[in-house]
Design a protein around this motif. Structure first.
Motif, short mmCIF file in Angstrom:
data_model
loop_
_atom_site.label_atom_id
_atom_site.label_comp_id
_atom_site.label_asym_id
_atom_site.label_seq_id
_atom_site.Cartn_x
_atom_site.Cartn_y
_atom_site.Cartn_z
N MET A 90 0.86 -1.21 0.16
CA MET A 90 0.01 -0.17 -0.05
C MET A 90 0.74 1.16 -0.18
SD MET A 90 -2.98 1.15 2.95
CE MET A 90 -4.00 2.46 2.37
N LEU A 91 0.68 2.15 -0.78
CA LEU A 91 1.31 3.40 -1.09
C LEU A 91 1.06 4.38 0.28
CD1 LEU A 91 0.59 4.52 -4.49
CD2 LEU A 91 2.66 3.79 -3.65
N SER A 92 2.09 4.86 0.93
CA SER A 92 2.22 5.81 1.80
C SER A 92 1.37 7.16 1.58
CB SER A 92 3.66 6.17 2.31
OG SER A 92 4.31 7.00 1.33
N LEU A 93 0.82 7.72 2.34
CA LEU A 93 0.16 9.06 2.01
C LEU A 93 1.07 9.88 1.14
CD1 LEU A 93 -2.34 10.99 2.47
CD2 LEU A 93 -1.20 11.49 4.49
N SER A 94 2.27 10.17 1.60
CA SER A 94 3.02 11.16 0.71
C SER A 94 3.22 10.67 -0.53
CB SER A 94 4.48 11.33 1.71
OG SER A 94 4.14 11.85 2.83
N VAL A 95 3.38 9.37 -0.99
CA VAL A 95 3.61 8.89 -1.98
C VAL A 95 2.38 9.09 -3.14
CG1 VAL A 95 4.20 6.85 -3.55
CG2 VAL A 95 5.63 7.22 -1.56
N ALA A 96 1.55 8.68 -2.52
CA ALA A 96 0.10 8.84 -3.15
C ALA A 96 -0.27 10.36 -3.45
CB ALA A 96 -1.07 8.31 -2.15
N ILE A 97 0.44 11.17 -2.36
CA ILE A 97 -0.07 12.75 -2.88
C ILE A 97 0.87 12.89 -3.96
CG2 ILE A 97 0.45 14.89 -1.84
CD1 ILE A 97 -0.74 13.84 0.77
N ALA A 98 2.25 12.77 -3.73
CA ALA A 98 3.18 13.07 -4.78
C ALA A 98 2.81 12.70 -6.32
CB ALA A 98 4.63 12.34 -4.78
N GLN A 99 1.71 11.66 -6.45
CA GLN A 99 1.62 11.13 -7.89
C GLN A 99 0.51 11.88 -8.27
OE1 GLN A 99 0.52 6.98 -7.19
NE2 GLN A 99 2.58 6.21 -7.52
N SER A 100 -0.17 12.93 -7.54
CA SER A 100 -1.15 13.64 -7.91
C SER A 100 -0.81 15.13 -8.11
CB SER A 100 -2.33 13.61 -7.11
OG SER A 100 -1.92 14.13 -5.83
N LYS A 101 0.53 15.44 -8.04
CA LYS A 101 1.13 16.80 -7.69
C LYS A 101 2.06 16.90 -9.23
CE LYS A 101 -0.51 18.26 -3.62
NZ LYS A 101 -1.63 17.47 -3.65
N LYS A 102 2.18 18.17 -9.43
CA LYS A 102 3.42 18.58 -10.37
C LYS A 102 4.30 19.57 -9.43
CE LYS A 102 0.43 22.49 -11.99
NZ LYS A 102 -0.44 22.90 -13.12
N TYR A 103 5.44 19.75 -9.45
CA TYR A 103 6.48 19.97 -8.67
C TYR A 103 7.40 21.18 -9.16
CZ TYR A 103 5.35 16.44 -5.35
OH TYR A 103 4.64 15.65 -4.65
N PHE A 104 7.62 22.19 -8.49
CA PHE A 104 8.48 23.23 -8.98
C PHE A 104 9.59 23.92 -8.10
CE2 PHE A 104 4.01 23.76 -10.01
CZ PHE A 104 4.08 24.06 -11.42
N ASN A 105 10.71 24.02 -8.74
CA ASN A 105 12.02 24.21 -8.12
C ASN A 105 12.32 25.49 -8.22
OD1 ASN A 105 14.68 24.44 -7.17
ND2 ASN A 105 15.40 23.10 -8.69
N PRO A 106 12.42 26.17 -6.85
CA PRO A 106 12.52 27.60 -6.74
C PRO A 106 13.95 28.34 -7.17
CG PRO A 106 12.77 26.77 -4.62
CD PRO A 106 12.34 25.66 -5.57
N LEU A 107 14.95 27.23 -7.26
CA LEU A 107 16.35 27.74 -7.72
C LEU A 107 16.40 27.92 -9.09
CD1 LEU A 107 18.59 25.40 -5.56
CD2 LEU A 107 17.69 27.75 -5.06
N GLY A 108 17.05 29.07 -9.46
CA GLY A 108 17.22 29.41 -10.63
C GLY A 108 15.90 30.37 -11.45
N GLN A 109 14.91 30.49 -10.34
CA GLN A 109 13.93 31.41 -10.66
C GLN A 109 14.02 32.83 -10.20
OE1 GLN A 109 11.40 30.02 -12.94
NE2 GLN A 109 12.65 28.04 -12.69
N GLU A 110 15.15 33.04 -9.42
CA GLU A 110 15.23 34.21 -8.22
C GLU A 110 13.85 34.32 -7.47
OE1 GLU A 110 16.21 37.85 -10.46
OE2 GLU A 110 17.77 36.78 -11.66
#
Length: 351
Positions: free
Chosen positions: A1-21
């Motif tokens: 069974m997937l953990s809550l964090s893994v399940a949430i991660a699969q429904s998300k798109k992610y953004f890295n603030p570095l390089g974006q000022e």
């Protein structure tokens, strides 16, 4: 069974603030830096090793963004110990999410479900589709962030936000770095930052806020709205530092800033725990009082000599009491609020 964090991660798109000022709360020279530190790489060979190490901590740094997502996940990795004996993981290594409501002109806060593992995760769920809010994510106060991503629901919008204005620069000690707030948003520099449009730059180094030349030189390059020099807790009168030497150190710092910034306000402060009502540790209070009396006398002398826009915060202005600290000097959340209120009072007059 997937953990809550893994399940949430699969429904998300992610953004890295570095390089974006997108990283705020640090010197302009670091706008394009590819890390979450507070000192430029060229400082590594000119500051003492403890200062450089503490400068890699993300104290006072924050990221602002807008999103319509009603669920936000922050995942990241830190390099150091998660906590300290007198400060919890949520303050040392945690993140903290606030948002500014543009309609009510007020700040809101969201609590997150957190997991402190190899990858730290904070899940902020059921927070509403706040399209009229600007989110502010505060980074850890006493740890070094190796990488960080912000995740929102895949079908929702996301945009980093940045305001450009003259900063309030704070050069200080462990207290200003954030010890011992229970979470980043209640470090006093971060509380203060929510009271003004100016970002607050945290150049505080635990045990190492000593008005040293390399840090003063960095600060002097920045066109600030205000300079706050709150280093007295790390400048005790000892066998190796006399009252006259402390006076000279403070005088040099003020004259250096005045050489490039003749009209920018400078704020100096006493030790926040000096003269605290109800403290029974007589020798400790005497130590704090000695250095505090020196900075008070130095400010009066400098003002009398003609230095303009020089301001002073006394220990009594902080109004700390026996419920305000974790130990001999480091404020708890009550103390942090009291310190922020003292600075807010004087900065409101200045700004």
């Amino acid at each position: 069974m997937l953990s809550l964090s893994v399940a949430i991660a699969q429904s998300k798109k992610y953004f890295n603030p570095l390089g974006q000022e997108a990283i705020q709360g640090r010197l302009a020279i670091l706008d394009e830096a590819k890390n979450f530190g507070r000192l430029p790489l060229e400082s590594k060979n000119v500051v003492r090793d403890p200062v450089w190490s503490l400068g890699t901590n993300s104290a006072g740094l924050y990221i602002e963004f807008e999103t319509s997502s009603d669920s936000i996940q922050v995942r990241y990795k830190v390099k150091g110990s998660l906590n300290m004996p007198h400060m919890p993981s949520t303050g040392v290594s945690g993140v903290d999410l606030y948002s500014f409501n543009k309609t009510t002109k007020s700040w809101d806060w969201a609590f997150g479900q957190y997991q402190f593992k190899d990858t730290v995760t904070y899940n902020f769920n059921n927070i509403g589709k706040n399209i009229n809010h600007t989110y502010r994510l505060y980074l850890p106060l006493y740890n070094t962030v190796e990488w960080l991503e912000i995740g929102v629901n895949v079908n929702e919008n996301f945009k980093f936000i940045r305001k450009d204005n003259k900063p309030i620069i704070v050069y200080g000690t462990s207290i200003a770095q954030g010890a011992c707030a229970s979470r980043p948003g209640v470090g006093w520099t971060n509380i203060l930052g929510r009271e003004f449009d100016n970002e607050v730059v945290n150049l505080a180094f635990s045990g190492n806020g000593r008005l040293e030349q390399p840090i003063l030189d960095l600060i002097n390059k920045e066109d600030a709205a205000v300079y706050i020099l709150d280093c007295i807790p790390n400048l005790a009168i000892t066998n190796s530092r006399s009252e006259g030497q402390l006076d000279s150190l403070i005088t040099h710092a003020v004259q250096l800033l005045r050489s490039k910034h003749p009209t920018t306000p400078i704020v100096l402060a006493e030790h926040s725990s000096a003269y605290t009502r109800g403290f029974q540790n007589i020798h400790t209070m005497a130590e704090y009082g000695k250095s505090s009396k020196v900075v008070h006398a130095t400010v009066k002398r400098l003002k009398k000599s003609g230095v303009k826009k020089l301001y002073f915060v006394s220990a009594m202005d902080y109004n700390l009491d026996i419920n305000s600290t974790v130990d001999y000097a480091h404020p708890n959340d009550i103390g942090m609020l009291k310190i922020a209120e003292a600075y807010h009072k004087i900065l409101k007059r200045i700004l």
